[in-house]
Scaffold this active site. Structure first.
Site, PDB file in Angstrom:
ATOM      1  CG  HIS A 169      13.748  31.439  -4.517  1.00 34.35           C
ATOM      2  ND1 HIS A 169      13.626  30.814  -3.293  1.00 34.35           N
ATOM      3  CD2 HIS A 169      15.071  31.526  -4.755  1.00 34.35           C
ATOM      4  CE1 HIS A 169      14.828  30.555  -2.811  1.00 34.35           C
ATOM      5  NE2 HIS A 169      15.730  30.974  -3.679  1.00 34.35           N
TER       6      HIS A 169
ATOM      7  CB  CYS B 271      23.470  31.845   6.362  1.00 36.04           C
ATOM      8  SG  CYS B 271      22.250  30.688   5.705  1.00 36.04           S
TER       9      CYS B 271
ATOM     10  CD  GLU C  85      12.727  32.748   1.421  1.00 34.82           C
ATOM     11  OE1 GLU C  85      13.959  32.635   1.340  1.00 34.82           O
ATOM     12  OE2 GLU C  85      12.156  33.795   1.782  1.00 34.82           O
TER      13      GLU C  85
ATOM     14  CB  THR D 123      14.846  35.479   3.657  1.00 39.60           C
ATOM     15  OG1 THR D 123      15.205  34.480   2.705  1.00 39.60           O
ATOM     16  CG2 THR D 123      13.810  34.956   4.603  1.00 39.60           C
TER      17      THR D 123
ATOM     18  CG  HIS E 237      14.720  27.024   0.225  1.00 37.58           C
ATOM     19  ND1 HIS E 237      15.826  27.080  -0.577  1.00 37.58           N
ATOM     20  CD2 HIS E 237      14.066  25.905  -0.095  1.00 37.58           C
ATOM     21  CE1 HIS E 237      15.831  26.013  -1.344  1.00 37.58           C
ATOM     22  NE2 HIS E 237      14.779  25.291  -1.087  1.00 37.58           N
TER      23      HIS E 237
ATOM     24  CB  SER F 159      25.437  26.021  -0.254  1.00 37.65           C
ATOM     25  OG  SER F 159      25.810  26.695  -1.428  1.00 37.65           O
TER      26      SER F 159
HETATM   27  S1  SF4 Z   1      16.737  33.175   5.961  1.00 40.98           S
HETATM   28 FE1  SF4 Z   1      17.939  32.090   4.440  1.00 40.98          FE
HETATM   29  S2  SF4 Z   1      19.848  33.292   4.302  1.00 40.98           S
HETATM   30 FE2  SF4 Z   1      18.847  33.875   6.212  1.00 40.98          FE
HETATM   31  S3  SF4 Z   1      19.724  32.563   7.798  1.00 40.98           S
HETATM   32 FE3  SF4 Z   1      17.840  31.591   7.053  1.00 40.98          FE
HETATM   33  S4  SF4 Z   1      18.515  30.208   5.443  1.00 40.98           S
HETATM   34 FE4  SF4 Z   1      20.184  31.640   5.785  1.00 40.98          FE
END
Ligand code: SF4
Length: 287
Positions: A129, A12, A131, A170, A79, A270
């Site tokens: 998590h 991503c 994040e 997210t 993250h 990933s």
């Molecule tokens: S928030 Fe997470 S899934 Fe979305 S672009 Fe950023 S790293 Fe990727």
């Protein structure tokens, strides 16, 4: 044989950016600047991590004291981390390169601002998590709760006149978030809801489900410890019984595809492009 690769397969935006920042650091890093570290593995992919290791990028374990490592440059993952972790790394004498995804950084800013304004912060997401742990670490007052449902929200017993700000991990589900906000508003709470969901994961899953429904066999490429890749595999396997989960080409017994007419390929967030291309090329050339 026809091979269709999902457009959303692989990195991503945030992961791609983080890897590019590691590569940029590798090419510009001075000899006397000490080692380069990533704070934990930069992504959940053993192949990428060991390739970086072979080029001198070491992994700083998250449970370790940064002061136990010779001073160098520490790259933070997409993250993100808490303010305390970031300060701890700097105070231990390291330089910090912040590869936190801008979408996650935006959540850090929102919770920081609303916390300063006296709002109570509520996060929809998984408390364990990394994040979410990182997001919680930008709320100075510590007034913060994590929920997964409206039932969880009710259990917090927030007074209806208390100012609260709702943000989301997210990767939280869009529909669930929408329903939750509707219920909270309907029940008269004083809440500011900020939809901080990133659509990359959902778009990848939707495309994988659609593709798996159209092909005879499906290949999902991803790291064994990557939860988003595993989830992608489950989604595809529910639609297409002939679904393979592989980390790279060497995990695939290509003869099992000999009688297949149409193969679909997708990959977790990933999985680097060169691995996707290798699988695509081999499957195409073999039959
Ligand atoms: S928030 Fe997470 S899934 Fe979305 S672009 Fe950023 S790293 Fe990727």
């Amino acid at each position: 044989m026809k091979v269709t690769t999902a457009k959303t397969a692989g990195f991503c935006f945030g992961v791609k950016r983080a890897i590019e920042m590691v590569e940029a650091e590798l090419s510009s890093h001075g000899k006397d600047a000490g080692p380069i570290y990533t704070y934990g593995p930069i992504i959940h992919n053993e192949i990428v991590v060991s390739d970086l290791e072979s080029r001198g990028v070491r992994v700083m374990a998250e449970d370790d004291d940064p002061a136990g490592y010779p001073p160098g440059t520490v790259i933070l993952r997409s993250h993100g981390v808490s303010r305390e972790v970031e300060d701890g790394i700097r105070n231990a004498g390291h330089q910090v390169v912040d590869a936190t995804c801008p979408f996650v950084k935006k959540i850090h800013r929102i919770v920081g601002e609303y916390d300063d304004l006296g709002y109570r912060i509520v996060i929809t997401g998984d408390r364990d998590h990394p994040e979410v742990q990182g997001i919680m670490g930008w709320i100075k007052s510590g007034r913060c709760d994590c929920i997964l449902s409206y039932e969880d929200f009710e259990k917090l017993q927030i007074p209806r006149d208390e100012k609260a700000c709702l943000v989301s991990q997210t990767t939280f589900n869009h529909e669930k978030f929408k329903e939750l906000v509707e219920k909270i508003n309907k029940n008269g709470y004083n809440i500011r809801a900020k939809n901080t969901i990133c659509s990359a994961t959902e778009e990848r899953q939707t495309e994988a489900r659609d593709l798996a429904g159209k092909v005879d066999a499906m290949i999902v490429i991803g790291g064994k410890s990557s939860s988003n890749s595993r989830k992608l595999f489950e989604i595809c396997a529910a639609v297409c019984s002939d679904t393979y989960f592989i980390q790279s080409m060497s995990d695939l017994d290509i003869s099992s595809l000999s009688s297949i007419e149409h193969v679909g390929i997708t990959a977790g967030a990933s999985t680097p492009n060169n691995i996707i291309e290798e699988v695509q090329k081999n499957v195409r050339n073999e039959f």
